[in-house]
Design an enzyme around this catalytic site. Structure first.
Site, PDB file in Angstrom:
ATOM      1  N   ASP A 147      66.249  25.943  22.970  1.00 45.96           N
ATOM      2  CA  ASP A 147      66.923  27.017  23.694  1.00 45.96           C
ATOM      3  C   ASP A 147      65.976  28.170  24.041  1.00 45.96           C
ATOM      4  OD1 ASP A 147      66.526  27.892  21.150  1.00 45.96           O
ATOM      5  OD2 ASP A 147      68.554  28.678  20.850  1.00 45.96           O
ATOM      6  N   HIS A 168      38.311  22.895  33.680  1.00 47.77           N
ATOM      7  CA  HIS A 168      39.513  23.699  33.405  1.00 47.77           C
ATOM      8  C   HIS A 168      39.902  23.567  31.938  1.00 47.77           C
ATOM      9  CE1 HIS A 168      41.240  24.514  37.717  1.00 47.77           C
ATOM     10  NE2 HIS A 168      40.106  25.147  37.473  1.00 47.77           N
ATOM     11  N   ASP A 200      36.420  32.074  32.313  1.00 47.39           N
ATOM     12  CA  ASP A 200      37.052  32.115  33.648  1.00 47.39           C
ATOM     13  C   ASP A 200      38.462  32.649  33.446  1.00 47.39           C
ATOM     14  OD1 ASP A 200      38.317  31.568  36.054  1.00 47.39           O
ATOM     15  OD2 ASP A 200      37.554  29.527  36.227  1.00 47.39           O
ATOM     16  N   ASP A 239      40.448  36.375  39.631  1.00 48.37           N
ATOM     17  CA  ASP A 239      39.919  35.073  39.201  1.00 48.37           C
ATOM     18  C   ASP A 239      38.401  35.210  39.134  1.00 48.37           C
ATOM     19  OD1 ASP A 239      39.469  32.433  38.637  1.00 48.37           O
ATOM     20  OD2 ASP A 239      40.008  31.684  40.633  1.00 48.37           O
ATOM     21  N   HIS A 242      33.226  20.493  41.827  1.00 46.32           N
ATOM     22  CA  HIS A 242      34.399  21.142  42.419  1.00 46.32           C
ATOM     23  C   HIS A 242      34.007  21.868  43.707  1.00 46.32           C
ATOM     24  CE1 HIS A 242      32.938  25.005  40.795  1.00 46.32           C
ATOM     25  NE2 HIS A 242      32.719  24.366  39.644  1.00 46.32           N
ATOM     26  N   HIS A 244      38.482  29.173  47.202  1.00 41.15           N
ATOM     27  CA  HIS A 244      39.918  29.042  47.489  1.00 41.15           C
ATOM     28  C   HIS A 244      40.430  30.436  47.807  1.00 41.15           C
ATOM     29  CE1 HIS A 244      40.797  30.617  43.410  1.00 41.15           C
ATOM     30  NE2 HIS A 244      39.886  29.769  42.953  1.00 41.15           N
ATOM     31  N   HIS A 257      45.332  29.891  43.367  1.00 44.44           N
ATOM     32  CA  HIS A 257      44.923  29.073  44.513  1.00 44.44           C
ATOM     33  C   HIS A 257      45.957  29.379  45.590  1.00 44.44           C
ATOM     34  CE1 HIS A 257      42.965  26.193  41.375  1.00 44.44           C
ATOM     35  NE2 HIS A 257      42.263  27.287  41.576  1.00 44.44           N
ATOM     36  N   GLU A 299      32.497  30.389  43.901  1.00 48.04           N
ATOM     37  CA  GLU A 299      32.347  30.003  42.504  1.00 48.04           C
ATOM     38  C   GLU A 299      31.622  28.671  42.305  1.00 48.04           C
ATOM     39  OE1 GLU A 299      35.992  28.530  40.637  1.00 48.04           O
ATOM     40  OE2 GLU A 299      37.139  29.249  42.361  1.00 48.04           O
ATOM     41  N   TYR A 318      27.350  21.723  35.598  1.00 48.68           N
ATOM     42  CA  TYR A 318      27.866  21.313  34.283  1.00 48.68           C
ATOM     43  C   TYR A 318      27.109  20.058  33.870  1.00 48.68           C
ATOM     44  CZ  TYR A 318      31.347  24.192  36.535  1.00 48.68           C
ATOM     45  OH  TYR A 318      31.960  25.197  37.226  1.00 48.68           O
ATOM     46  N   ARG A 334      29.200  28.580  35.442  1.00 47.36           N
ATOM     47  CA  ARG A 334      29.922  28.868  36.695  1.00 47.36           C
ATOM     48  C   ARG A 334      29.874  30.373  36.890  1.00 47.36           C
ATOM     49  NH1 ARG A 334      34.100  26.090  35.842  1.00 47.36           N
ATOM     50  NH2 ARG A 334      35.754  27.453  35.112  1.00 47.36           N
ATOM     51  N   GLU A 374      31.713  33.168  39.320  1.00 44.71           N
ATOM     52  CA  GLU A 374      32.818  33.285  40.290  1.00 44.71           C
ATOM     53  C   GLU A 374      33.113  34.744  40.591  1.00 44.71           C
ATOM     54  OE1 GLU A 374      36.634  31.755  38.895  1.00 44.71           O
ATOM     55  OE2 GLU A 374      37.329  31.593  40.974  1.00 44.71           O
TER      56      GLU A 374
HETATM   57  N1  GLY Z   1      40.353  29.675  37.476  1.00 44.50           N
HETATM   58  C1  GLY Z   1      40.596  28.554  38.278  1.00 44.50           C
HETATM   59  C2  GLY Z   1      39.698  28.541  39.414  1.00 44.50           C
HETATM   60  O1  GLY Z   1      38.671  29.167  39.373  1.00 44.50           O
HETATM   61  O2  GLY Z   1      39.970  27.971  40.430  1.00 44.50           O
HETATM   62 MN    MN Z   2      38.727  30.182  41.254  1.00 48.41          MN
HETATM   63 MN    MN Z   3      38.385  30.827  38.085  1.00 48.53          MN
END
Ligand code: GLY
Ligand code: MN
Ligand code: MN
Length: 479
Positions: free
Chosen positions: A78, A290, A307, A318, A390, A394, A401, A418, A422, A439, A441
């Site tokens: 619940d 992720h 991130d 982000d 990747h 975005h 996104h 970004e 890796y 990474r 970003e």
């Molecule tokens: N944090 C998810 C991305 O960078 O797309």
């Molecule tokens: Mn991102």
């Molecule tokens: Mn990100």
């Protein structure tokens, strides 16, 4: 769909309209709570009005758009997940409650005794729910913050008194995961089912999900000044979180400690949510794109990929920074880091209006491929994707996104840049590179002449990162 004109003729009248609310109720349930006690920097009603005007303009003649609120989702037994409004619905209404549906018509229609070209059905305030979970906005409240003149209570949606033969072009998206709630009166699933019932009485109704999605993408891709203001705030708060986490970082901490220090700094300033599950991965976890577990103990020598993004009044940051937990890059970490940084700089240079959406990615990938070949990590540029798996960009906004067309870059769009590398354990290269994940970003506003990096307040070069990591954090003194 089968026509039943008799059913249409006897559709029940809607009993409530803003005008019929007792004045006293409106008075007690004030529109926007006392501005000295609660947030008073939400998007104004004029913003939501202007978004619905765009939607109306885009609709075909005799068209209507139907937008549902997000369903309440069960976490277990619940207990529900913390409610989060559907970003598309929020964009058009500013309404943050479940159990609501917006109808926007190309031409004014009469529903019940109300004539309007937009109607918003919302949950009716009731004492029992309010005892448990607090105040439900009245229709008067909703009129004030959404700017929709005709706000009705959702119980009346059951016999939706609308003649669909007048508006056979229906732009709608039924969220895929609301059906299980069809039986529960007033939920988004129930509203969607009642909507289908009403529309099913008319032949030749066209449900068009694609046009609605396309319109949302076109509108949301270009931010207004007030949206950019909220994004700047979300990003500024996230910057503070990153700075504090960088100061606090030391071997022996857990990934979740860095995560919570970062998040604390923006929660403290009023950010309501994380915009997406936070990623704090150290050592081998820095190579999981992720990673969300965030439970490992961080050891000296671990590279950390962090991130994260604060969500402030719906808009999310982000940002990613990568750093050695002990504050000193090894030679190999520095080489990979500087390669990603060079790739990001190339990607940023391509953030110019008119450039194809993928140009920042192409530029970044080219730098990474050349760099990995020079280091002997790959033999051919096509292998770069083994280490940079990747995309580079975005849209960013109400969704991390965010909606957008992915066409040429436009002034007013906010995108991420970004790139990453890796190198997992047992990758086909010298083992000295293993377990290095990097990474970088940033969040970037496309301007008329180029771009502005909105997240530049977090350090990014190796000397800057090493310098801030020398500083102490209050959190280091907490046991
Ligand atoms: N944090 C998810 C991305 O960078 O797309
Ligand atoms: Mn991102
Ligand atoms: Mn990100």
């Amino acid at each position: 769909m089968c026509l039943n004109r008799i059913a249409l003729a006897c559709l029940c009248m809607l009993a409530f309209s803003p005008g019929t609310l007792p004045a006293q109720e409106n008075e007690v349930r004030r529109v926007i709570a006392d501005s000295s006690l609660y947030d008073n920097d939400f998007l104004p009603a004029s913003f939501h009005q202007s978004r619905r005007a765009l939607l109306r303009e885009a609709l075909p003649d005799s068209g209507m758009a139907v937008v549902f609120s997000a369903p309440v989702r069960v976490r277990s037994n619940d207990v529900n997940y913390v409610y989060h409004q559907d970003p598309g619905f929020y964009y058009y209404t500013g309404h943050r409650q479940p159990g609501a549906v917006l109808l926007v018509f190309k031409e004014p229609q009469v529903i019940g005794d109300t004539r309007s070209d937009e109607f918003l059905f919302v949950r009716r305030p009731n004492a029992l729910s309010e005892t448990w979970t607090g105040r439900i906005p009245s229709s008067g409240d909703v009129v004030a913050y959404s700017g929709v003149p005709a706000v009705l209570y959702n119980g009346e949606f059951k016999g939706l008194a609308h003649d669909f033969s007048r508006t056979p072009y229906v732009w709608v998206s039924f969220p895929a995961d609301v059906n299980e709630q069809e039986a529960l009166k007033g939920t988004a699933g129930w509203l969607a089912a009642r909507f289908r019932d009403a529309a099913a009485t008319v032949p030749d109704v066209t449900f068009d999900q694609r046009s609605l999605r396309r319109a949302n993408a076109l509108f949301r891709e270009v931010k207004t000044d007030s949206e950019i203001g909220l994004l700047r705030k979300a990003i500024m708060l996230t910057c503070r979180g990153f700075m504090e986490a960088l100061r606090a970082s030391e071997p022996g901490m857990h990934e979740y400690e860095l995560e919570n220090i970062n998040e604390y700094m923006w929660r403290k300033e009023g950010a309501e949510h994380t915009g997406f599950p936070s990623i704090v991965g150290g050592g081998h976890n820095s190579c999981v794109l992720h990673y969300e577990t965030n439970r490992k103990k961080l050891l000296s020598g671990d590279m950390v990929v962090m991130d994260m993004g604060a969500e402030y009044h719906g808009y999310t940051a982000d940002i990613t920074r990568s750093f050695p937990v002990n504050g000193r890059f090894t030679r190999e970490q520095a080489v990979i880091y500087n390669l990603v940084l060079a790739a990001q700089e190339a990607g940023l240079a391509a953030c110019v209006p008119g450039n194809g959406f993928n140009e920042p990615h192409r530029a970044a990938l080219k730098v990474i491929a050349a760099g990995l070949m020079e280091l002997g990590i790959i033999d051919e540029s096509s292998e770069a994707r083994n280490y940079f798996m990747h995309g580079t960009s975005h849209y960013l906004g109400l969704d991390v996104h965010d909606a957008g067309t992915y066409g040429p870059l436009k002034p007013g769009s906010v995108i991420t840049v970004e790139p990453g590398i890796y190198i997992r354990e047992e990758a086909a290269c010298d083992r000295r590179w293993w377990n290095i994940g990097v990474r970088i970003e940033d969040d970037v506003l496309i301007t008329a002449s180029g771009h502005e990096v909105l997240s530049g307040c977090v350090p990014k070069t190796i000397p800057e990162i090493e310098a801030i990591m020398q500083e102490r954090s209050l959190f280091n003194d907490m046991q």
